[in-house]
Motif scaffolding. Structure first.
Motif, PDB file in Angstrom:
ATOM      1  N   UNK A   1     -10.013  14.473  -7.680  1.00 26.70           N
ATOM      2  CA  UNK A   1      -8.939  14.114  -6.784  1.00 26.70           C
ATOM      3  C   UNK A   1      -8.344  12.746  -7.164  1.00 26.70           C
ATOM      4  N   UNK A   2      -9.230  11.851  -7.556  1.00 27.82           N
ATOM      5  CA  UNK A   2      -8.780  10.525  -7.978  1.00 27.82           C
ATOM      6  C   UNK A   2      -7.923  10.618  -9.235  1.00 27.82           C
ATOM      7  N   UNK A   3      -8.327  11.472 -10.180  1.00 29.33           N
ATOM      8  CA  UNK A   3      -7.577  11.638 -11.426  1.00 29.33           C
ATOM      9  C   UNK A   3      -6.192  12.241 -11.146  1.00 29.33           C
ATOM     10  N   UNK A   4      -6.132  13.226 -10.277  1.00 28.91           N
ATOM     11  CA  UNK A   4      -4.855  13.834  -9.925  1.00 28.91           C
ATOM     12  C   UNK A   4      -3.916  12.808  -9.297  1.00 28.91           C
ATOM     13  N   UNK A   5      -4.432  11.977  -8.417  1.00 27.48           N
ATOM     14  CA  UNK A   5      -3.627  10.937  -7.784  1.00 27.48           C
ATOM     15  C   UNK A   5      -3.129   9.926  -8.807  1.00 27.48           C
ATOM     16  N   UNK A   6      -3.992   9.549  -9.729  1.00 20.56           N
ATOM     17  CA  UNK A   6      -3.617   8.578 -10.759  1.00 20.56           C
ATOM     18  C   UNK A   6      -2.516   9.129 -11.656  1.00 20.56           C
ATOM     19  N   UNK A   7      -2.649  10.360 -12.095  1.00 20.46           N
ATOM     20  CA  UNK A   7      -1.638  10.970 -12.965  1.00 20.46           C
ATOM     21  C   UNK A   7      -0.315  11.116 -12.219  1.00 20.46           C
ATOM     22  N   UNK A   8      -0.369  11.514 -10.959  1.00 22.64           N
ATOM     23  CA  UNK A   8       0.850  11.665 -10.164  1.00 22.64           C
ATOM     24  C   UNK A   8       1.569  10.329 -10.010  1.00 22.64           C
ATOM     25  N   UNK A   9       0.834   9.298  -9.725  1.00 16.86           N
ATOM     26  CA  UNK A   9       1.456   7.981  -9.575  1.00 16.86           C
ATOM     27  C   UNK A   9       2.050   7.480 -10.890  1.00 16.86           C
ATOM     28  N   UNK A  10       1.360   7.706 -11.987  1.00 14.21           N
ATOM     29  CA  UNK A  10       1.886   7.284 -13.292  1.00 14.21           C
ATOM     30  C   UNK A  10       3.175   8.025 -13.624  1.00 14.21           C
ATOM     31  N   UNK A  11       3.208   9.315 -13.354  1.00 12.65           N
ATOM     32  CA  UNK A  11       4.410  10.102 -13.617  1.00 12.65           C
ATOM     33  C   UNK A  11       5.554   9.654 -12.717  1.00 12.65           C
ATOM     34  N   UNK A  12       5.244   9.323 -11.480  1.00 12.99           N
ATOM     35  CA  UNK A  12       6.275   8.851 -10.561  1.00 12.99           C
ATOM     36  C   UNK A  12       6.835   7.508 -11.013  1.00 12.99           C
ATOM     37  N   UNK A  13       5.995   6.645 -11.518  1.00  9.65           N
ATOM     38  CA  UNK A  13       6.454   5.344 -12.009  1.00  9.65           C
ATOM     39  C   UNK A  13       7.363   5.520 -13.221  1.00  9.65           C
ATOM     40  N   UNK A  14       6.986   6.398 -14.143  1.00  7.94           N
ATOM     41  CA  UNK A  14       7.812   6.640 -15.330  1.00  7.94           C
ATOM     42  C   UNK A  14       9.157   7.246 -14.926  1.00  7.94           C
ATOM     43  N   UNK A  15       9.139   8.230 -14.028  1.00  8.75           N
ATOM     44  CA  UNK A  15      10.391   8.854 -13.581  1.00  8.75           C
ATOM     45  C   UNK A  15      11.271   7.850 -12.846  1.00  8.75           C
TER      46      UNK A  15
END
Length: 63
Positions: A1-15
Motif C-alpha cells: 500500500x505504501x509503494x502504491x501511494x508513493x508511485x501515485x504521488x510521484x506520477x502526480x508530481x510529474x504530471x
C-alpha cells in the motif's frame, strides 16, 4: 500500500510539473513534417515456412 501511494504521488508530481511548464514549451507546430503519402508495399518478398502448418487443437483429448 505504501509503494502504491508513493508511485501515485510521484506520477502526480510529474504530471503537475508538465502541466505547469506547458506554456513554456508551447504547442507543437500545425505544419506536418512527414509526407502524407501511403507507403508502397507492393513488393513483398517470398516467405519460407519451416515445419508443419499450424492446426488449431479444438479437442485437447485427441492429439
Amino acid at each position: 500500500m505504501f509503494l502504491l501511494t508513493t508511485v501515485t504521488l510521484c506520477c502526480a508530481v510529474v504530471a503537475g510539473a508538465l502541466a505547469v511548464l506547458e506554456p513554456v514549451f508551447g504547442k507543437p507546430p500545425e505544419k506536418q513534417v512527414a509526407d502524407s503519402r501511403p507507403i508502397e508495399n507492393s513488393i513483398q518478398p517470398q516467405v519460407r515456412v519451416v515445419g508443419a502448418p499450424f492446426v488449431l487443437n479444438i479437442n485437447p483429448s485427441q492429439r
